[in-house]
Design a protein around this motif. Structure first.
Motif, mmCIF file in Angstrom:
data_model
loop_
_atom_site.group_PDB
_atom_site.id
_atom_site.type_symbol
_atom_site.label_atom_id
_atom_site.label_comp_id
_atom_site.label_asym_id
_atom_site.label_seq_id
_atom_site.Cartn_x
_atom_site.Cartn_y
_atom_site.Cartn_z
ATOM 1 N N PHE A 87 0.828 -1.199 0.000
ATOM 2 C CA PHE A 87 0.000 0.000 0.000
ATOM 3 C C PHE A 87 0.867 1.256 0.000
ATOM 4 O O PHE A 87 0.676 2.159 -0.812
ATOM 5 C CB PHE A 87 -0.944 0.010 1.211
ATOM 6 C CG PHE A 87 -1.915 1.157 1.193
ATOM 7 C CD1 PHE A 87 -3.152 1.020 0.587
ATOM 8 C CD2 PHE A 87 -1.587 2.375 1.775
ATOM 9 C CE1 PHE A 87 -4.048 2.080 0.555
ATOM 10 C CE2 PHE A 87 -2.473 3.441 1.746
ATOM 11 C CZ PHE A 87 -3.709 3.294 1.132
ATOM 12 N N ILE A 92 1.484 15.669 -4.245
ATOM 13 C CA ILE A 92 1.545 16.058 -2.841
ATOM 14 C C ILE A 92 2.501 17.235 -2.711
ATOM 15 O O ILE A 92 3.610 17.206 -3.228
ATOM 16 C CB ILE A 92 2.019 14.872 -1.976
ATOM 17 C CG1 ILE A 92 1.083 13.679 -2.184
ATOM 18 C CG2 ILE A 92 2.055 15.259 -0.511
ATOM 19 C CD1 ILE A 92 1.511 12.415 -1.475
ATOM 20 N N GLN A 126 -0.113 6.928 -10.335
ATOM 21 C CA GLN A 126 0.478 8.213 -10.706
ATOM 22 C C GLN A 126 -0.468 9.028 -11.595
ATOM 23 O O GLN A 126 -0.302 10.225 -11.733
ATOM 24 C CB GLN A 126 1.821 7.948 -11.404
ATOM 25 C CG GLN A 126 2.845 9.035 -11.231
ATOM 26 C CD GLN A 126 4.225 8.590 -11.729
ATOM 27 O OE1 GLN A 126 4.591 7.418 -11.629
ATOM 28 N NE2 GLN A 126 4.990 9.514 -12.274
ATOM 29 N N THR A 173 3.150 10.851 -5.308
ATOM 30 C CA THR A 173 4.129 11.886 -4.958
ATOM 31 C C THR A 173 3.999 13.182 -5.760
ATOM 32 O O THR A 173 4.054 14.268 -5.183
ATOM 33 C CB THR A 173 5.555 11.321 -5.098
ATOM 34 O OG1 THR A 173 5.637 10.129 -4.326
ATOM 35 C CG2 THR A 173 6.591 12.304 -4.609
ATOM 36 N N ARG A 192 8.522 12.433 4.373
ATOM 37 C CA ARG A 192 7.889 11.772 3.240
ATOM 38 C C ARG A 192 8.898 11.590 2.100
ATOM 39 O O ARG A 192 8.901 10.576 1.416
ATOM 40 C CB ARG A 192 6.688 12.597 2.777
ATOM 41 C CG ARG A 192 5.755 11.884 1.855
ATOM 42 C CD ARG A 192 4.573 12.775 1.504
ATOM 43 N NE ARG A 192 4.986 14.082 1.019
ATOM 44 C CZ ARG A 192 5.435 14.310 -0.206
ATOM 45 N NH1 ARG A 192 5.496 13.334 -1.060
ATOM 46 N NH2 ARG A 192 5.821 15.508 -0.569
ATOM 47 N N LEU A 243 1.280 4.058 -2.888
ATOM 48 C CA LEU A 243 1.037 5.448 -2.493
ATOM 49 C C LEU A 243 2.145 6.384 -2.998
ATOM 50 O O LEU A 243 1.906 7.564 -3.260
ATOM 51 C CB LEU A 243 0.918 5.526 -0.966
ATOM 52 C CG LEU A 243 0.473 6.840 -0.331
ATOM 53 C CD1 LEU A 243 -0.883 7.267 -0.863
ATOM 54 C CD2 LEU A 243 0.419 6.700 1.185
ATOM 55 N N LEU A 244 3.355 5.846 -3.162
ATOM 56 C CA LEU A 244 4.449 6.678 -3.678
ATOM 57 C C LEU A 244 4.111 7.233 -5.056
ATOM 58 O O LEU A 244 4.611 8.285 -5.455
ATOM 59 C CB LEU A 244 5.752 5.878 -3.758
ATOM 60 C CG LEU A 244 6.377 5.441 -2.438
ATOM 61 C CD1 LEU A 244 7.667 4.694 -2.698
ATOM 62 C CD2 LEU A 244 6.638 6.642 -1.556
ATOM 63 N N GLY A 245 3.250 6.517 -5.782
ATOM 64 C CA GLY A 245 2.830 7.005 -7.088
ATOM 65 C C GLY A 245 2.126 8.353 -7.013
ATOM 66 O O GLY A 245 2.053 9.080 -7.996
ATOM 67 N N ARG A 282 -5.375 8.545 -1.113
ATOM 68 C CA ARG A 282 -5.569 7.198 -0.584
ATOM 69 C C ARG A 282 -6.668 6.452 -1.341
ATOM 70 O O ARG A 282 -6.567 5.247 -1.570
ATOM 71 C CB ARG A 282 -5.916 7.251 0.909
ATOM 72 C CG ARG A 282 -4.703 7.568 1.738
ATOM 73 C CD ARG A 282 -4.973 7.506 3.216
ATOM 74 N NE ARG A 282 -3.699 7.497 3.911
ATOM 75 C CZ ARG A 282 -3.063 6.393 4.275
ATOM 76 N NH1 ARG A 282 -3.604 5.220 4.069
ATOM 77 N NH2 ARG A 282 -1.893 6.468 4.855
ATOM 78 N N ASP A 283 -7.711 7.192 -1.729
ATOM 79 C CA ASP A 283 -8.790 6.557 -2.489
ATOM 80 C C ASP A 283 -8.286 6.060 -3.833
ATOM 81 O O ASP A 283 -8.606 4.946 -4.254
ATOM 82 C CB ASP A 283 -9.940 7.547 -2.703
ATOM 83 C CG ASP A 283 -10.711 7.794 -1.416
ATOM 84 O OD1 ASP A 283 -10.525 6.995 -0.479
ATOM 85 O OD2 ASP A 283 -11.464 8.781 -1.344
ATOM 86 N N GLU A 298 -0.240 13.017 2.018
ATOM 87 C CA GLU A 298 -1.262 12.605 1.075
ATOM 88 C C GLU A 298 -2.666 12.923 1.584
ATOM 89 O O GLU A 298 -2.927 12.899 2.782
ATOM 90 C CB GLU A 298 -1.114 11.117 0.752
ATOM 91 C CG GLU A 298 -1.629 10.176 1.828
ATOM 92 C CD GLU A 298 -0.612 9.951 2.926
ATOM 93 O OE1 GLU A 298 0.487 10.517 2.845
ATOM 94 O OE2 GLU A 298 -0.929 9.200 3.860
ATOM 95 N N LEU A 335 9.299 10.095 -9.965
ATOM 96 C CA LEU A 335 8.118 10.399 -9.166
ATOM 97 C C LEU A 335 8.051 11.889 -8.838
ATOM 98 O O LEU A 335 7.192 12.333 -8.080
ATOM 99 C CB LEU A 335 8.111 9.583 -7.877
ATOM 100 C CG LEU A 335 7.871 8.088 -8.079
ATOM 101 C CD1 LEU A 335 8.129 7.320 -6.795
ATOM 102 C CD2 LEU A 335 6.448 7.835 -8.562
ATOM 103 N N ALA A 366 -6.313 2.951 -3.247
ATOM 104 C CA ALA A 366 -7.174 1.811 -2.925
ATOM 105 C C ALA A 366 -7.893 1.310 -4.171
ATOM 106 O O ALA A 366 -8.045 0.100 -4.374
ATOM 107 C CB ALA A 366 -8.179 2.215 -1.852
#
Ligand SMILES: Nc1ncnc2c1ncn2[C@@H]1O[C@H](COP(=O)(O)OP(=O)(O)OP(=O)(O)O)[C@@H](O)[C@H]1O
Ligand SMILES: [Mg+2]
Lengths: 271, 351
Positions: free
Chosen positions: A94, A105, A155, A102, B232, A98-100, A116-117, A111, B247, A120
């Motif tokens: 997960f 953010i 991403q 980045t 982060r 989530l790094l995708g 997060r959605d 994030e 990224l 998921a």
């Protein structure tokens, strides 16, 4: 509006020329496969598009010249899956996917619920739910590869560059992963440019193929145009027969064993 | 969907912070309660309690005894906490930026530089500076530490390896050996000072005053804030420089910011406490084994538990061979190493 255009893009490493000036236009929503023998320059071309190697010429997405983009804006335009991703063994799937997020953010931010959605959703689409809380180090090679693909999809860039996305997958998961790329392409109009070794799969899933050999383009066009037995013998030094499925026109590349049992290892390998 | 993986993480985060906060408070109380002279140890926590706002009772601690606690023990405890916390969070950040768990905050020359700076200050013109109002040794150590890391960075960048931390690490190796050689050369010509310099290098918290703390605190705060804001980014660094840049992270610039912040704090604490080893290497590593490797949790936990660890190590060092003191740098290794090995053996490390 998200077509990927290469204008005379060349790559050299020191004195070695890895890619001769390459010009191609991949339409918005199109999937082009990049094929060619080992060392042909496929990865170099993709790395140039991802901004990882110096290249001559120019690469643009839509009307945007990538060279002029800040690294973060570029990451929101182009997602890239390397041939050999570096896997942090003690990170959960997960968190990895989530790094995708980045590029979206803020520098000091963290994030959002939306990020997060998205993660998921991608995880659910790739049927990776059961792996979400597991560490990457504990996944099989194929499971890992799907997680890496998930990161690239999270991403949400309009252009997706894949360097042999399915090399570690079994035939079923290969299909699933490619189906998924196809589905995401329909779903969000992704433009996909992928290097692939399995010629039959490359022909079946992509709209067009470009074949490289020793840094130069030798053919572009539909699978039937590019994948001819003579050309494969010539470029790959492979003994194959090429059949066309009479129903759906799929081009099937069948490796043939030489009678004298000295079948070349570089025939039609995806390993 | 999204709650499934993230809910337990969020919950356990606060559990971890709370638990480590409790550990730190206990460590501070122990540090303030134990020592020669002063009131009976159990009265000290009571006295702290009675000094809280809205609480008032007689704990039986006299003003003279409180003076010992507040003027002598507390500065030492607070400085120990600052040093331990700073070295740990800096160590964790260095490890993240170089993607190498075996790295400590001294990697790029902060310690070697501080050592050289202190040696120079203790050697040249010591007779003139010995009764200055401000001791020049910490200042010299601080400046030399920062200069040394800056030189390492300049050398590493001139190798052209902007894409890889490896050139930086190699430059660090070269610069550290050079600086250490210069220090040895100076010492070899001033053998009478070897003892004094060696004692400085071993590290000490004894004799800490509130003035020392006022000196280092601003640097520690700035450094910690910058590092915390980059937690982060350190997680993004875990996929390597190349993928981090796809990224959207400007790898070399972010690395420079993190290293600069970690170095600033490290140089500040090292200049007053000497070269306390092991903390910056092992504390983050131990936390990684118990609480997971994500930097978002690792950095705050390193700060809190690193502080607690050094406070307790100092209590240990001043009691085991009392009235003589065991150097704090020796203690950290003496209790840290076996504990670390124990953890490595019990927790199967997956990487
Ligand atoms: N970092 C590098 N430094 C020097 N030469 C390189 C580098 N990367 C690739 N090359 C060379 O450039 C040429 C093209 O390499 P590239 O990786 O693009 O091939 P490829 O088509 O992706 O091959 P494969 O199918 O094996 O992945 C090869 O001759 C290779 O040796
Ligand atoms: Mg390749």
């Amino acid at each position: 509006m998200s077509e990927l255009a290469f204008d005379a893009v060349g790559v050299r490493y020191g004195k070695r020329l890895a890619l001769e000036p390459f010009t191609e236009r991949i339409e918005s929503g199109e999937w082009v496969g990049l094929v060619g023998p080992n060392g042909a320059g496929k990865s170099s071309l993709l790395r140039a598009a991802a901004g990882l190697v110096e290249s001559t010429g120019s690469i643009s997405v839509g009307s945007v010249d990538l060279a002029e983009q800040h690294i973060r804006e570029r990451a929101a335009l182009v997602a890239y899956v390397p041939q050999e991703p570096l896997i942090p063994a003690d990170m959960t799937s997960f968190d990895y996917v989530l790094l995708g997020r980045t590029p979206y953010i803020g520098y000091f931010g963290s994030e959002s619920a939306h990020d997060r959605d998205v993660v998921a959703e991608v995880i659910a689409r790739l049927r990776l739910d059961e792996f979400a809380t597991r560490h990457l180090g504990s996944l099989s090679g194929g499971e890992r590869q799907r997680v890496v693909l998930a990161r690239a999809l999270a991403q949400e860039a309009p252009v997706l560059l894949l360097d042999e996305p399915t090399s570690a997958l079994d035939i079923g998961h290969q299909q699933q992963a490619l189906e998924l790329v196809a589905e995401m392409r329909e779903h969000s109009g992704l433009t996909v440019f992928s290097a692939m070794h399995d010629l039959t799969l490359a022909g079946a899933y992509t709209d067009r193929l470009a074949m490289l050999d020793r840094g130069a383009v030798v053919a572009t066009g539909t699978a039937a145009e590019v994948l001819t037995a003579e050309r494969l013998a010539d470029v790959f030094d492979a003994r194959v027969t090429v059949e066309i499925d009479p129903d759906d026109g799929t081009v099937i590349v069948v490796p043939r064993r030489t009678l004298a049992s000295d079948c070349g290892p570089n025939g039609h390998g995806d390993d | 969907m999204s709650d499934k993986p993230d809910q337990p993480v969020a919950a356990s985060n606060s559990v971890w912070y709370f638990a480590s906060g409790v550990v730190l408070v206990v460590a501070v109380l122990i540090g303030a309660s134990v020592g020669p002279a002063g009131p009976p140890w159990w009265q000290v926590p009571l006295e702290f309690l009675s000094r809280l706002p809205l609480v008032s009772f007689d704990s039986g601690v006299s003003d003279a005894e409180w003076n010992i606690v507040w003027r002598i023990r507390m500065p030492r405890v607070v400085l120990g906490g600052l040093v331990g916390g700073m070295l740990s969070i800096a160590g964790a950040s260095y490890q993240g930026v170089f993607r190498n768990p075996l790295v400590d905050p001294y990697l790029l020359g902060a310690a070697a530089g501080a050592g050289l700076g202190a040696t120079i200050a203790l050697t040249f013109g010591r007779s003139a500076t010995v009764d200055w109002a401000i001791d020049p040794v910490p200042t010299a150590a601080f400046i030399a530490a920062i200069l040394t890391v800056a030189v390492t960075y300049a050398v590493g960048a001139s190798f052209g390896g902007t894409r890889s931390g490896v050139t930086l690490v190699l430059a660090g190796v070269a610069v550290v050996s050079f600086v250490t050689a210069v220090q040895t050369l100076i010492l070899q010509r001033n053998l009478d000072l070897v003892r004094e310099v060696f004692q400085w290098i071993l590290g000490r918290l004894s004799g800490a005053t509130w003035a020392d703390i006022r000196l280092v605190t601003p640097y520690v705060i700035v450094s910690c804030i910058v590092l915390m804001l980059h937690r982060r980014h350190l997680d993004v660094f875990r996929v390597g420089d190349v993928e981090a840049s796809t990224l959207g992270v400007s790898v070399s610039r972010t690395r420079l910011v993190i290293v600069a912040a970690a170095t600033l704090g490290t140089a500040a604490v090292v200049s007053v406490s000497g070269l306390i080893g092991f903390v910056g290497l092992v504390v983050p590593h131990v936390i990684r084994l118990v609480a997971g490797a994500g930097y978002r949790r690792l950095l705050p936990l390193s700060l809190i538990l690193g502080a607690a660890f050094l406070i307790l190590a100092d209590v240990f060092g001043r009691t085991i061979s009392s009235p003589a003191e065991t150097p704090i740098g020796v203690v950290t290794a003496l209790i840290g190493a076996p504990f670390f090995i124990y953890l490595l053996r019990t927790r199967k490390v997956s990487a």
